[in-house]
Design an enzyme around this catalytic site. Sequence first.
Site, PDB file in Angstrom:
ATOM      1  N   LYS A  36     -10.689  -1.587   1.493  1.00 20.37           N
ATOM      2  CA  LYS A  36     -10.006  -0.841   2.559  1.00 20.37           C
ATOM      3  C   LYS A  36      -8.940   0.072   1.952  1.00 20.37           C
ATOM      4  CE  LYS A  36      -7.164  -4.882   3.472  1.00 20.37           C
ATOM      5  NZ  LYS A  36      -5.913  -5.055   4.138  1.00 20.37           N
ATOM      6  N   TYR A 265      18.772  16.238  -6.068  1.00 23.42           N
ATOM      7  CA  TYR A 265      19.490  16.219  -4.783  1.00 23.42           C
ATOM      8  C   TYR A 265      20.604  15.178  -4.779  1.00 23.42           C
ATOM      9  CZ  TYR A 265      15.784  18.937  -2.481  1.00 23.42           C
ATOM     10  OH  TYR A 265      14.892  19.897  -2.107  1.00 23.42           O
TER      11      TYR A 265
HETATM   12  C1  LIG Z   1      -8.178 -10.341   6.071  1.00 19.65           C
HETATM   13  C2  LIG Z   1      -7.973  -9.961   4.638  1.00 19.65           C
HETATM   14  N1  LIG Z   1      -8.640 -10.594   3.685  1.00 19.65           N
HETATM   15  C3  LIG Z   1      -8.501 -10.310   2.371  1.00 19.65           C
HETATM   16  C4  LIG Z   1      -7.640  -9.301   1.969  1.00 19.65           C
HETATM   17  C5  LIG Z   1      -7.496  -8.999   0.490  1.00 19.65           C
HETATM   18  O1  LIG Z   1      -6.215  -9.279   0.050  1.00 19.65           O
HETATM   19  P1  LIG Z   1      -5.819  -9.033  -1.491  1.00 19.65           P
HETATM   20  O2  LIG Z   1      -5.861  -7.562  -1.683  1.00 19.65           O
HETATM   21  O3  LIG Z   1      -4.445  -9.571  -1.592  1.00 19.65           O
HETATM   22  O4  LIG Z   1      -6.832  -9.738  -2.301  1.00 19.65           O
HETATM   23  C6  LIG Z   1      -6.909  -8.612   2.930  1.00 19.65           C
HETATM   24  C7  LIG Z   1      -5.965  -7.553   2.502  1.00 19.65           C
HETATM   25  O5  LIG Z   1      -4.900  -7.379   2.938  1.00 19.65           O
HETATM   26  C8  LIG Z   1      -7.080  -8.937   4.298  1.00 19.65           C
HETATM   27  O6  LIG Z   1      -6.399  -8.297   5.247  1.00 19.65           O
END
Ligand SMILES: Cc1ncc(COP(=O)(O)O)c(C=O)c1O
Length: 385
Positions: A36, A265
């Site tokens: 994602k 700045y």
């Molecule tokens: C539901 C869920 N599972 C797994 C993950 C993977 O987490 P990580 O990147 O800490 O392995 C996430 C990421 O935020 C998540 O939202």
Amino acid sequence: MALRALARVNLAAIERNAARLRAHLKPGAELCAVVKAAASGHGAVPAARAALAGGATWLAVATVGEAAQLREAGLSVPILIMGAISAEELPVALAARADVVGWSDSFVDDLARAAPGNGSVGVHVKLDTGMGRLGTRGLDRAVALAERLTGAATPGLVLAGAMTHFATADGDPEFLAEQLSAFRPFAQRLRDARPGHRLLVHTANSAATLREPASHYDMVRCGIALYGCDPMNRDPDDVELEPAMQLSSYVAAVKRARPGESAGYGRRFIADHDTWIATLPIGYADGIRRALSNNCDVLIGGRRYPLVGTVSMDNVTVDLGPAHREAGDPPAEVEQEAIIIGRSGAERQTVEDVANRLDTVAHEVLCGISARVPRQYHRDAEPVL
Ligand SMILES: Cc1ncc(COP(=O)(O)O)c(C=O)c1O
């Protein structure tokens, strides 16, 4: 040719991290690559392909658009959309042939209406065991929701998975154990109710995968570890993960600063001795957070220098020190590469180092590297065109 800001992504590192995670799993457990948010800035499609080459068998995303993007790129492995999906977004999820996560009756109603009637949409029921965010609260309610998915009233849906998500896998192991204990009877009841039914049980993110084998079940969902970061913000070498991201800029200008002269700045850096200031054309619009003002290092020519003054939208300034002052030469050359995340000679600055300075997690640092920064892919020494 130097680029003002450049994110170089080593796909071979992602592949090896996937293979390492895979090797660490309990026998039979699958690896789901969480890609994602553009694979936390690494690029969803190339990162997904690298993770699959390293042994991942599932992909997970947060949004329907992210699932559609993976399908459009020709990826045909199972995809899980983990985030909330509104009724309007459902057609995109269905067109992407993605599995979805359910925790409410209203969502199952919407999905049942939208889904074709041949049992093709896999739903993973999420029990909220303590994250307090998404997920069904209460074991009985979650079991009842799962049962709805196996009933005649929802012919377009299939109960495909049972899951939860941990709040403290990277911090408090006791609460992680509590969440696992709360989850265990959920998986057990669903399995007992339908012996022989294929139900994918999954709970672990990267931190849980690394520290709690009891969380592995049938699949783990790893994001940050795939990208070579330690979820506990320690040195990734200690957990044998290879950082896949390098963030660089270059020295666009070098000028002397005399005592009393300032850079940036707000004049938050004022020289108290003769020194040399380099300007790098990378700033907060590229993902160098403003909170790194006077609070970060930059690596140039194998040496470590302090970022000084305020991070501005498109530039940062670096104190090169007074070296070579007598000779009149600046110690770093214009056009020389400057590393913000990565290695230069024997020096190294990790995503975790930057995250620790910001009191945040590696995920946020990586996701913050903005779309304006071009991504350049390679596999170790080989460029990927
Ligand atoms: C539901 C869920 N599972 C797994 C993950 C993977 O987490 P990580 O990147 O800490 O392995 C996430 C990421 O935020 C998540 O939202």
